[in-house]
Structures are given as structure tokens and as C-alpha cells.
Design an enzyme around this catalytic site. Sequence first.
Site, PDB file in Angstrom:
ATOM      1  N   CYS A 168      -2.803  -0.386  -7.162  1.00 20.50           N
ATOM      2  CA  CYS A 168      -3.333   0.758  -7.820  1.00 20.50           C
ATOM      3  C   CYS A 168      -2.076   0.751  -8.902  1.00 20.50           C
ATOM      4  CB  CYS A 168      -3.362   1.442  -6.672  1.00 20.50           C
ATOM      5  SG  CYS A 168      -1.777   1.747  -5.286  1.00 20.50           S
ATOM      6  N   ASP A 193       0.636  -8.851   7.116  1.00 25.22           N
ATOM      7  CA  ASP A 193       1.545  -7.440   6.483  1.00 25.22           C
ATOM      8  C   ASP A 193       2.623  -7.644   6.658  1.00 25.22           C
ATOM      9  OD1 ASP A 193       1.088  -4.869   4.607  1.00 25.22           O
ATOM     10  OD2 ASP A 193       2.920  -4.769   5.641  1.00 25.22           O
ATOM     11  N   CYS A 196      -1.651  -8.660   2.341  1.00 34.94           N
ATOM     12  CA  CYS A 196      -0.971  -7.505   1.829  1.00 34.94           C
ATOM     13  C   CYS A 196      -1.708  -6.313   2.733  1.00 34.94           C
ATOM     14  CB  CYS A 196      -0.654  -6.833   0.739  1.00 34.94           C
ATOM     15  SG  CYS A 196       0.108  -8.390   0.174  1.00 34.94           S
ATOM     16  N   ALA A 197      -2.321  -6.264   4.052  1.00 35.23           N
ATOM     17  CA  ALA A 197      -3.173  -5.545   4.818  1.00 35.23           C
ATOM     18  C   ALA A 197      -3.481  -4.800   4.871  1.00 35.23           C
ATOM     19  CB  ALA A 197      -3.754  -6.470   5.220  1.00 35.23           C
ATOM     20  N   ALA A 198      -1.906  -3.918   5.383  1.00 33.15           N
ATOM     21  CA  ALA A 198      -1.917  -2.229   5.861  1.00 33.15           C
ATOM     22  C   ALA A 198      -1.404  -1.639   4.504  1.00 33.15           C
ATOM     23  CB  ALA A 198      -0.462  -2.898   6.997  1.00 33.15           C
ATOM     24  N   PRO A 199      -2.051   0.053   5.416  1.00 34.45           N
ATOM     25  CA  PRO A 199      -2.497   0.153   6.538  1.00 34.45           C
ATOM     26  C   PRO A 199      -3.964  -0.819   7.650  1.00 34.45           C
ATOM     27  CG  PRO A 199      -3.067   1.707   4.825  1.00 34.45           C
ATOM     28  CD  PRO A 199      -1.992   0.419   4.363  1.00 34.45           C
ATOM     29  N   GLY A 200      -5.282  -0.557   6.436  1.00 39.79           N
ATOM     30  CA  GLY A 200      -5.657  -1.885   6.602  1.00 39.79           C
ATOM     31  C   GLY A 200      -7.213  -0.997   6.031  1.00 39.79           C
ATOM     32  N   SER A 201      -7.178  -0.678   5.376  1.00 37.75           N
ATOM     33  CA  SER A 201      -8.902   0.508   4.834  1.00 37.75           C
ATOM     34  C   SER A 201      -9.678  -0.996   4.152  1.00 37.75           C
ATOM     35  CB  SER A 201      -8.982   1.552   3.709  1.00 37.75           C
ATOM     36  OG  SER A 201      -8.245   0.847   2.817  1.00 37.75           O
ATOM     37  N   LYS A 202      -9.152  -1.925   3.470  1.00 37.05           N
ATOM     38  CA  LYS A 202     -10.057  -3.212   2.633  1.00 37.05           C
ATOM     39  C   LYS A 202      -9.983  -4.096   4.014  1.00 37.05           C
ATOM     40  CE  LYS A 202      -7.785  -1.912  -1.595  1.00 37.05           C
ATOM     41  NZ  LYS A 202      -6.567  -1.660  -1.268  1.00 37.05           N
TER      42      LYS A 202
END
Length: 696
Positions: free
Chosen positions: A317, A210, A180-186
Site C-alpha cells: 500500500c 506473520d 505477511c498475513a496479519a491482520p488477515g483481511s486478504k
Amino acid sequence: MGRRNNRFRKNHHFNHGKKGEDSNKQTHVDTRKPYNDIIRENEKFCQYYKRVGVCKENEFDQFISCLKTDLPATFRITGSKGVANKLLGIVEEQLIKDCVNQVDGTEQPSIFPIPWYPNKLAWQMELTRKDIRRCEAYYKLHNFLISETENGTISRQETVSMIPPLVLDVQPHHKVLDMCAAPGSKTAQLLELLHANEDPIPSGYVIANDIDNKRCYMLVHQAKRLNSPCVAVINHDSAILPNLNTTAADGSVEQVQFDRILCDVPCSGDGTLRKNPDIWMKWTAANGLNLHGVQTRILRRGVELLNVGGKLVYSTCSINPIENESVIHRLLAEHEGVLELVDVSEVLPGLKYSPGMEDWLVSSRNLEFYETFEDVDEKWKTTIRPQMFPPKAEDREKFKLNRCIRILPHQQNTGAFFVAVLRKLKPLTAKDKSTVREQDDQDFQESKKRENEDNLPHNQRKKRKKDVYKEDPFVFFNDDEPVWNDIKSFYQVSDKFDSKCLLTRCHVGKKKNIYLTSDAVRNLVISNQGIVKFINTGIKAFVRCDNKNMKCAFRIANDGLESIYPYIGDDRKVYIPKDDLITLLMNDTPQKSPPIADLSEQIRNQVENLSPGSCVLIYKEETKDNEDPLVIHISGWRGTTSLRCYMDRHNTVHLLRLLGGDISKYDVNKFKKPGEEDTVNGNEDENVVSTTEIVQ
Ligand SMILES: C[S@@+](CC[C@H](N)C(=O)[O-])C[C@H]1O[C@@H](n2cnc3c(N)ncnc32)[C@H](O)[C@@H]1O
């Protein structure tokens, strides 16, 4: 240029995306109030978390008060080791002095390295993003943050969001899945770890997925900043992500099992209340209950796709145990002996956190609390499921849920966060899978129904599928690709370079941009095109320029330069001294590129016999104490009488900053009108460009 300090490219799809990590949560409540008008109170929220017992009773008031305040600004320094060291020096020696200690008469806010983040590369400030944006005293800090972010050399990432990739322990050879990657900071951080050895093309890769097609383009934008040939963005529901295949040289097909998986699932987001105060208005206990199902299914699919011996990080989070320990416990119980929670207490020394909860109450949406499923009122038995309850007291030692990490906002002035690291000890059996699926199907139908009832405003239902972009094809070079011979001979590309890893995004017509992927990513794209939807892969390596003075129709692009650099022959490489490089960077009018005759003798000697056209400019600065040297590679152009480099403004400002050049014409105080600025600085240059303008 360093791998992660290359060009930032605008993607027209990017603006369509929603903002923030938690924007996938919907609500009936009108949350469009300006943040200042939002009342940061929610009686039910306080009641719920007090009863569930997320922190010690004597800390509860502090916990709630902290949640009501704005989040401090933070950033991470990225880039190759040499660039990161240099930038760190600038932060420590200049930024703190020039930017933060400028406020007269008020207490000076501090800016300090986050103690548990390796090599002082992450910083936290006693300032909010709004303070930085709105207060004149911090305009240089603001300009620095904007231009270096656009350049890709810093990431403005929240402190707690930096934790999952660090505990995932990614190595350059790992096959990594970000579910679940978006928006992509990780994803960006995972890529940095993959490139940590500074191999031009590491053997590992990151597949970033995503479900939301528009948010996938935010992901593309993030990934592009890092110029990695080892990433592909895909668009799928990760709870039912198909098996991916690779094809061996003999044509046999093998199913991919990932070494590392990040499962940063959709969640209620109540850990982000400091950043997203609108959640105060929309929080209900139903959110966690509704999300538990999808979170479990995503995690379960992650476990299926994980290699034996591999690690998976589950993170949210959210503060709610129903979205956290309850999901982890459910998976551990479903697959006894297959998974274990990893003890990461020593991995981030200095991080303050609470151990995972081993006991919790489960509450209905209107705050009736239950200790066991048997006690649950019949009317809630479709919403509250037996698997949501904690382990029995005698089983606690077996599950070790206290190995999960809970970060609470007041512990070190951050957002709240939950992280669990799982290791797979043995393969799942077919029986494991089928029993779980049957039982889960029913829960799935129920929770889908409830999500619709509770969360989605009527006008948003069923909207998603419509605006999905159709991707251009990914067309890899064959052995006999006609344009390759010219490129290979002009740049004396080594035979070790595999041109089959180059691709274009069109089947017919003149090839404009040529992109590069790693061999492993190429294999994945070719083996799975009909199985998953690929959104993007490949970095720009060559760009058509059709200049009559050059014998080859393609110039080198900055984006892919770090990956192809080692394969390019010496003849088109030019070593440039600092003063000459600064001269080239200071020139922002291509038509008036610096004449070769005006550059140093060292340059004149090197380019004397170099035919006109694309070349690589190399700058190397030795550092004291054998630290990693600063090495910069830039795509350059040898004209008939002049020399120039291909740079956008952010690159230019970044490089001038690293080299100690003059950036005053870019470092504009937006609080002053241009006339005032001139008077203050004595700067009469008409081409002043504000760094904030550059972003648009
Ligand atoms: C918490 S955000 C992820 C933040 C991201 N990892 C980062 O660091 O920038 C959750 C993401 O999950 C995505 N999502 C929700 N349901 C999903 C599903 N079933 N499969 C894949 N992605 C999903 C949402 O679109 C959203 O982008």
C-alpha cells in the site's frame, strides 16, 4: 449454518494487537494526535512524488487533493453462495432503501457495487466510516455492518486491498502461502476462494504467516470467522521461512512448493494516507529506501518457495517505486528467465489503474535525485543501492514492468495500491541462490542498521521477543482414540470420515473441545512441528457437554458443522420449516426453550423417536431461477420436551435477517435513550440489546 456465517469467538489475545494494516511502521514522531488535528500537508512528500513522476503532471493536484480526504467505507459480502445471494438481495432491496435514503434535506449519498468485483459482492459508499458511525440516519446501516461483520458474512475491507487475492487466481486444490498475513483481511479472502466450490473439506490449504506474534492472533481471529479446516497460522520471519515438509504414506519426506503465494509486504503505507492521516506527519523519503531490502528478501524467499508454473502476487500500500517496481525489477534481473510478470489487464474489467513505471529517479533521504548509481554521492552509497535503479531503456521490453498495476486514489476514489503478479517459469539453480545471498548479506546488515536509526524510537528497540505466547500442543487422534467410538456411533459418522484429522490441544486430562483439520493440514502440522512455530489450526467440531440425558459426551459445534455435515448419519438430522426456525431463534432464554408440542407437525413427527441430545437442524429455501438455494445447518438440541438451537446473538440476528424474522429488538437506535426508543417503536421488550454492545 453456512461455512462463513458461523460463530464469532472472542480471542483474548486479539486486543493486544496493533490496529490497521500498516501499524508495523514505527516513527520518532508523536503521532497520537486526534486525526482531526492532523494537518494533511507534507511539502517533501509532494516534491518527491512530483519529481519521481507517479502520475501525469496534469493529474498531480487532483492526486494530492484526493489523498487529503477521508476514505469511503466499503464492504464485501462473503458466505456460501446461497447465503451471499440472500444477503445481496437484502443489501439491494432493503439496506439501500432503509439506511441510505433516509437523510432528509441533504443530497442522498450513493451506495453501489464495485464494478470490477465479481457478482456484485463488494460495495462502496459515498460515506466514510465516521459518517456511518456518527450520523443517526445511518444507524441501521451501522448495525447491519457490525453484526454481519461479527458473524463473518461481510468483511469491511478496503477496496484496493481486495485486489491481490483476486488476481492470485486461487483454486480449491492449491497450496497457498500468505507470507505477511496479519491482520488477515486478504487471508480471509484467500480462504473464501479455496472454499469457492463449497466442498466440505477442500484438498488445498492456506498457510498464513506473520513475523509479529501478537498480530498472529488477529490473524487467528480473521481465519476463525471463516470456519475453515484448511488453514494454519504460523509465526516466522518470512525472509528466512524454513522449507516446510510433508510426509508420504511410506514415510518419505517431500519439501512443499506452493502453487500460490501472496507477498503483501511491510511498506511505508503512504497509499493509506486517507485512512491513516498520521502518515502525513511522519513521511520521509528514507522510509522507502529502508524498506526496499526487507521487501526484496521476502519476495526472494517467496520465489524460492514457489512451484514452477505457480503464481506469486507482490503487493504494497505504498506509492513509492523504490518499494514497488524497483523490488520487482531486482528479482526479475537476479533470476533472468525464471520469472515473468503476468498480464492481468483483462482480469478485473472496469478497474481503473496506471501501468507500472518503467523509469524512475532514485532519491536520497534529503531529496537529491539520481538517474544512475554512478551519479550517487559517496555518502549515500550505502543507503542507495545499484539494484534500486530502473532497467536501461533498451531492457524495458525484457522486463515488462508496465504489467504491474498502480492504483491511484483519484482514479476511483480509493486508497493507493501496487500489485504485481509473477509466474515462475523454471526452478532456481543453486548458483542463482548463492550469488544473490552473498551480495545481499551486506545490504541486509546495512539496512537493518538504518532501520534502527531511522524508524525505531529508543524505547521500542529489542522489545519484540518478550511477550510471545506459549501455544498449547496440537494432539491428533490415533486410530484407537477412546472418545471416538461413542461419537462415531451416536452420530453414525460414515467410515469415509478420517478421525485422525481430529485433534485436541492437551496431552492429558478430559478432552473439552475437539478440533478438525484437513488431511493436508494435519500432515503439515505433524511434519513441521519442530521446524516452524504453529500458532493455530483446526475448527471446533465437537464440544464436551456431559449431559446425563445424552448417550454421548460431545455435542456438535456450529464452527465445524459444514465440514462434518456430509459424514453425519440421517438419524440425527432434523429438517425444520421456516416458522419453527424463527420460533427457535426468537427464543433467547435457554431455560424456556420452545416445547416440541408447540412446534409444527412436521417437526413433531421427526423428533418423536429421536433420543435427547445434540442434532443438526436443516433449513432449505428454494430460490427462483435455479439460483443457489439458501441452506442453513445449525447445531440443535433435542431436550426431553423442547427443541433449541445453539446460537450467539450475531448468528441469531443474521439468521433472522435472512429469514425475514423480526430483528427490531436487536436493531437499536443508539442515538436514542432506551425510553425514547420504546416510544418510537412501541417496543416494550426489556431485553433490548444494542448490536454495538454485543461486540464488547
Ligand atoms: C501490510 S501488512 C499485511 C496486511 C495483510 N496482508 C492483510 O491483508 O491483512 C504487513 C505485515 O507484514 C508483517 N511483517 C513484517 N515483516 C515481516 C517479515 N519479515 N516476515 C513476515 N511478516 C512480516 C507485519 O507484522 C505486518 O503484519
